[in-house]
Write a protein that holds these residues in place. Structure first.
Motif, short mmCIF file in Angstrom:
data_model
loop_
_atom_site.label_atom_id
_atom_site.label_comp_id
_atom_site.label_asym_id
_atom_site.label_seq_id
_atom_site.Cartn_x
_atom_site.Cartn_y
_atom_site.Cartn_z
N LEU A 152 16.71 -9.11 0.74
CA LEU A 152 18.03 -9.70 0.96
C LEU A 152 19.00 -9.28 -0.13
CD1 LEU A 152 16.94 -13.35 1.83
CD2 LEU A 152 17.76 -11.62 3.43
N ILE B 165 31.18 -20.05 4.66
CA ILE B 165 29.75 -19.83 4.42
C ILE B 165 29.08 -21.18 4.18
CG2 ILE B 165 28.06 -18.76 2.88
CD1 ILE B 165 30.19 -16.65 2.24
N VAL C 258 13.24 -16.57 5.55
CA VAL C 258 14.69 -16.43 5.46
C VAL C 258 15.16 -15.00 5.78
CG1 VAL C 258 15.11 -18.33 3.86
CG2 VAL C 258 14.46 -16.09 2.97
N GLU C 259 14.28 -14.03 5.55
CA GLU C 259 14.67 -12.64 5.81
C GLU C 259 14.93 -12.39 7.29
OE1 GLU C 259 10.13 -12.87 5.53
OE2 GLU C 259 11.87 -13.69 4.46
N GLU D 221 28.89 -9.71 2.33
CA GLU D 221 27.49 -9.51 2.72
C GLU D 221 26.66 -10.79 2.61
OE1 GLU D 221 25.75 -5.53 1.78
OE2 GLU D 221 27.22 -5.58 0.15
N ILE D 222 27.32 -11.92 2.33
CA ILE D 222 26.63 -13.18 2.12
C ILE D 222 26.73 -14.07 3.35
CG2 ILE D 222 26.54 -15.28 0.71
CD1 ILE D 222 25.61 -12.71 -0.72
N ASP D 223 25.59 -14.62 3.78
CA ASP D 223 25.54 -15.49 4.96
C ASP D 223 25.36 -16.96 4.62
OD1 ASP D 223 25.62 -13.25 6.77
OD2 ASP D 223 23.52 -12.89 6.27
N ALA D 224 24.86 -17.27 3.42
CA ALA D 224 24.61 -18.66 3.04
C ALA D 224 24.64 -18.81 1.53
CB ALA D 224 23.27 -19.14 3.59
N ILE E 170 22.31 -13.81 0.39
CA ILE E 170 22.39 -15.19 -0.06
C ILE E 170 23.05 -15.24 -1.43
CG2 ILE E 170 20.99 -17.13 -0.91
CD1 ILE E 170 19.03 -16.58 1.34
N TRP F 268 16.69 -14.58 9.04
CA TRP F 268 17.92 -15.32 9.36
C TRP F 268 19.16 -14.76 8.67
CZ3 TRP F 268 15.20 -20.29 7.25
CH2 TRP F 268 14.07 -20.58 8.03
N TYR F 269 19.01 -14.24 7.46
CA TYR F 269 20.17 -13.89 6.64
C TYR F 269 20.12 -12.43 6.18
CZ TYR F 269 20.35 -19.00 6.22
OH TYR F 269 20.38 -20.34 6.47
N ARG F 270 21.32 -11.87 5.96
CA ARG F 270 21.43 -10.57 5.30
C ARG F 270 21.51 -10.74 3.80
NH1 ARG F 270 26.89 -8.61 6.84
NH2 ARG F 270 27.25 -10.85 6.55
#
Length: 386
Positions: free
Chosen positions: A371, A307, A348-349, A275-278, A355, A351-353
């Protein structure tokens, strides 16, 4: 609150609209908190920079000061900006130019003490970035309250701040002893500890027993996490911070932090890698030692994580990393050092699910944006990421 003759004239508008408005802010703040007078400051650090945070109303507030000819009267640095797509960046650039017009150094970092703005022990200052405030008070031994953006700007313009709170020696003494029984060894352990205590303590000055921080970065993260999750602006660590010998009195509340207390925080931020994008490191902005460690870990890993690894830092640390070759290594392994910005004050919300981070402060804010968050030590983040 006592005002000198000159201060009364400033308040009456005899020195112009900008100084008058700044003085009105300081006098109102002083009266609310029972200050006896204004005291001179050596420097300031101004927050309220990201368009995400201050919006158009904040821009108008700043423009009114600029149009009135406002100029800072002490050395003043600026917090990091947000980053995003147009028209966000158009507004963000406008904000920076307004601050520049007032004579503020556009350092764009939450760690001004890494060189841009380093006060001395005992200096009275007016800082408004929570992690910088707790660092300045606790690790340097300077004196500042947890200012808001407008009040730190007003103090920078006038060159003074109300004399209350942590400017007074009696308010810098410990109000609670924290006996740390849990194992606190690496960076993320200090994040867990700070996160837990920020939620537990309210307007306290904790005095830590049982801690043996190996680096300044550990103390930086402890303070940042406590400041983010609570209202801590000063702490003492026995044997390590400059005021610990004078800070402790006999009749003080005592609490213990056990391993189970930190486990609660670990369980809260234990999202699966799927579930991590970055991976985000540098909250507060990374030191050159942190950047060096990341470069070293990526070389040991010898295979780029899928990632992306995003490191936020000041431009000074970024320039040093470029010179020392750390940036080249990091970019070779799907990493990037981003200078002058803060992802917490960016959208950031969108862009990503999820972090992954080593920062308790970042975990608190990213989770508040909805997130998913994974909170782990730097070594695990780099070596175990997919």
């Amino acid at each position: 609150m006592y005002l000198t003759k000159e201060e009364e004239l400033i308040l009456a508008g005899e020195y112009g609209f900008a100084l008058q408005k700044a003085m009105e802010i300081l006098v109102a703040l002083g009266e609310i908190y029972g200050a006896d007078s204004l005291i001179p400051i050596k420097n300031a650090q101004v927050a309220g920079v990201s368009y995400k945070n201050i919006s158009d109303a904040g821009i108008e507030f700043l423009r009114d000061f600029v149009d009135a000819g406002a100029k800072v009267s002490v050395y003043t640095t600026l917090n990091p900006a947000g980053i995003g797509e147009e028209p966000f960046m158009e507004k963000q650039r406008e904000i920076l130019e307004l601050y520049r017009a007032m004579g503020i150094e556009i350092t764009s970092t939450c760690t001004p003490y890494y060189g841009a703005n380093l006060p001395k022990f005992g200096d009275h200052i007016a800082w408004s970035e929570s992690s910088a405030v707790v660092f300045a008070n606790s690790i340097i031994g300077a004196r500042t309250n947890r200012e808001g953006g407008p009040s730190s700007l007003a103090a920078a313009i006038v060159g003074k701040t109300p004399n209350y709170g942590l400017h007074l020696e009696e308010n810098r003494r410990a109000t609670v002893v924290v006996d740390v029984k849990a194992k606190v060894r690496n960076f993320v352990d200090y994040s867990f500890l700070g996160y837990y205590l920020g939620k537990t303590l309210k307007n306290d000055v904790p005095y830590f027993k049982g801690l043996n921080p190996e680096s300044l970065d550990h103390l930086k993260e402890l303070g940042a996490s406590m400041a983010a999750t609570g209202s801590i602006a000063l702490y003492h660590v026995e044997g390590h911070t400059p005021e610990y010998k004078e800070a402790l009195e006999d009749k003080v509340e005592r609490i213990q932090v056990e391993e189970k207390d930190l486990e609660e925080v670990k369980e809260k931020f234990n999202v699966d890698w799927s579930e991590i994008d970055a991976i985000v490191i540098g909250c507060p902005h990374a030191s050159i030692q942190e950047v060096k460690e990341i470069a070293k870990l990526l070389k040991i890993r010898e295979k780029s994580p899928k990632i992306p690894v995003l490191i936020t830092a000041s431009r000074a640390v970024k320039a040093l990393a470029d010179t020392l070759g750390y940036t080249e290594v990091i970019e070779r392994y799907n990493g990037k050092i981003i200078a002058d910005v803060c992802l917490i004050v960016s959208p950031v919300e969108k862009w990503y699910r999820g972090i992954a981070t080593n920062s308790g402060k970042a975990s608190f804010y990213f989770s508040s944006f909805g997130l998913k968050v994974r909170l782990e030590d730097t070594e695990k983040l780099i070596l175990e990421a997919p």
